[in-house]
Design an enzyme around this catalytic site. Structure first.
Site, PDB file in Angstrom:
ATOM      1  N   GLY A   1     -12.263  74.630  38.732  1.00 33.12           N
ATOM      2  CA  GLY A   1     -12.586  74.387  37.330  1.00 33.12           C
ATOM      3  C   GLY A   1     -11.424  74.520  36.374  1.00 33.12           C
TER       4      GLY A   1
ATOM      5  N   HIS B   1      -1.781  75.595  32.720  1.00 33.70           N
ATOM      6  CA  HIS B   1      -0.858  76.650  32.245  1.00 33.70           C
ATOM      7  C   HIS B   1      -1.622  77.951  32.486  1.00 33.70           C
ATOM      8  CE1 HIS B   1       2.138  78.223  29.039  1.00 33.70           C
ATOM      9  NE2 HIS B   1       1.366  79.264  29.343  1.00 33.70           N
TER      10      HIS B   1
ATOM     11  N   HIS C   1      -3.698  81.064  32.612  1.00 34.10           N
ATOM     12  CA  HIS C   1      -4.478  81.741  31.575  1.00 34.10           C
ATOM     13  C   HIS C   1      -5.581  82.557  32.209  1.00 34.10           C
ATOM     14  CE1 HIS C   1      -6.173  77.700  32.183  1.00 34.10           C
ATOM     15  NE2 HIS C   1      -7.363  78.219  31.919  1.00 34.10           N
TER      16      HIS C   1
HETATM   17  P1  5GP Z   1      -9.811  76.284  32.345  1.00 31.95           P
HETATM   18  O1  5GP Z   1     -10.872  75.197  32.333  1.00 31.95           O
HETATM   19  O2  5GP Z   1      -8.461  75.690  32.645  1.00 31.95           O
HETATM   20  O3  5GP Z   1     -10.131  77.460  33.215  1.00 31.95           O
HETATM   21  O4  5GP Z   1      -9.764  76.879  30.873  1.00 31.95           O
HETATM   22  C1  5GP Z   1      -9.207  76.193  29.808  1.00 31.95           C
HETATM   23  C2  5GP Z   1      -9.893  76.691  28.577  1.00 31.95           C
HETATM   24  O5  5GP Z   1      -9.121  76.271  27.459  1.00 31.95           O
HETATM   25  C3  5GP Z   1     -11.302  76.151  28.363  1.00 31.95           C
HETATM   26  O6  5GP Z   1     -12.216  77.237  28.289  1.00 31.95           O
HETATM   27  C4  5GP Z   1     -11.201  75.379  27.051  1.00 31.95           C
HETATM   28  O7  5GP Z   1     -12.347  75.505  26.234  1.00 31.95           O
HETATM   29  C5  5GP Z   1      -9.974  75.977  26.402  1.00 31.95           C
HETATM   30  N1  5GP Z   1      -9.245  75.063  25.535  1.00 31.95           N
HETATM   31  C6  5GP Z   1      -8.904  73.768  25.799  1.00 31.95           C
HETATM   32  N2  5GP Z   1      -8.201  73.245  24.784  1.00 31.95           N
HETATM   33  C7  5GP Z   1      -8.093  74.232  23.852  1.00 31.95           C
HETATM   34  C8  5GP Z   1      -7.473  74.274  22.562  1.00 31.95           C
HETATM   35  O8  5GP Z   1      -6.863  73.319  22.071  1.00 31.95           O
HETATM   36  N3  5GP Z   1      -7.570  75.447  21.881  1.00 31.95           N
HETATM   37  C9  5GP Z   1      -8.245  76.536  22.391  1.00 31.95           C
HETATM   38  N4  5GP Z   1      -8.278  77.639  21.626  1.00 31.95           N
HETATM   39  N5  5GP Z   1      -8.820  76.518  23.600  1.00 31.95           N
HETATM   40  C10 5GP Z   1      -8.750  75.379  24.329  1.00 31.95           C
HETATM   41 ZN    ZN Z   2       2.612  75.349  29.640  1.00 32.17          ZN
END
Ligand code: 5GP
Ligand code: ZN
Length: 112
Positions: A91, A96, A98
């Site tokens: 998912g 990057h 996080h």
């Molecule tokens: P991943 O899906 O990679 O585990 O988590 C990425 C997270 O980044 C998601 O929960 C998504 O809502 C958040 N996200 C994506 N784009 C942005 C953005 O431009 N600003 C913020 N604050 N969160 C973001």
């Molecule tokens: Zn990066």
């Protein structure tokens, strides 16, 4: 300039709702919160995911976890979940590193 979304947020080129910042990492609220409290903690220096953490750079991960411990205490959170998705099947949508910190509602296990 990096095309990475979270590198741009770390650099301040894209605005975010910041919770905490120091020279190494940044914490900001998720734009699409999945719990009453949902923030992300990222290193300022680009790493794609946990898969790129090595013996040589793991100090950043230790630092991020100490920041998570400190911030959650400051927010009065006694129970919370820390999640990092690695790769598409798990998912991960932003490549990057996080860590999601989620709190404020009952959570289920196993996660979906
Ligand atoms: P991943 O899906 O990679 O585990 O988590 C990425 C997270 O980044 C998601 O929960 C998504 O809502 C958040 N996200 C994506 N784009 C942005 C953005 O431009 N600003 C913020 N604050 N969160 C973001
Ligand atoms: Zn990066």
């Amino acid at each position: 300039m990096s095309e990475c979304l979270f590198c741009k947020i770390a650099a301040g080129d894209i605005p975010s709702n910041k919770l905490y910042e120091d020279p190494v990492c940044l914490a900001f609220h998720d734009i699409d919160p999945q719990a009453p409290t949902h923030f992300l903690v990222i290193p300022k220096a680009h790493l794609a995911s946990v898969a790129e953490i090595t013996e040589d750079n793991n100090a950043v991960a230790a630092h991020i976890f100490s920041v998570i411990s400190k911030l959650t205490k400051e927010l009065g959170l006694e129970s919370y979940r820390v999640v990092s998705n690695i790769g598409e099947q798990a998912g991960q949508s932003v490549p990057h590193l996080h860590f999601h910190v989620l709190a404020g509602r009952d959570m289920t296990w196993p996660p979906g």
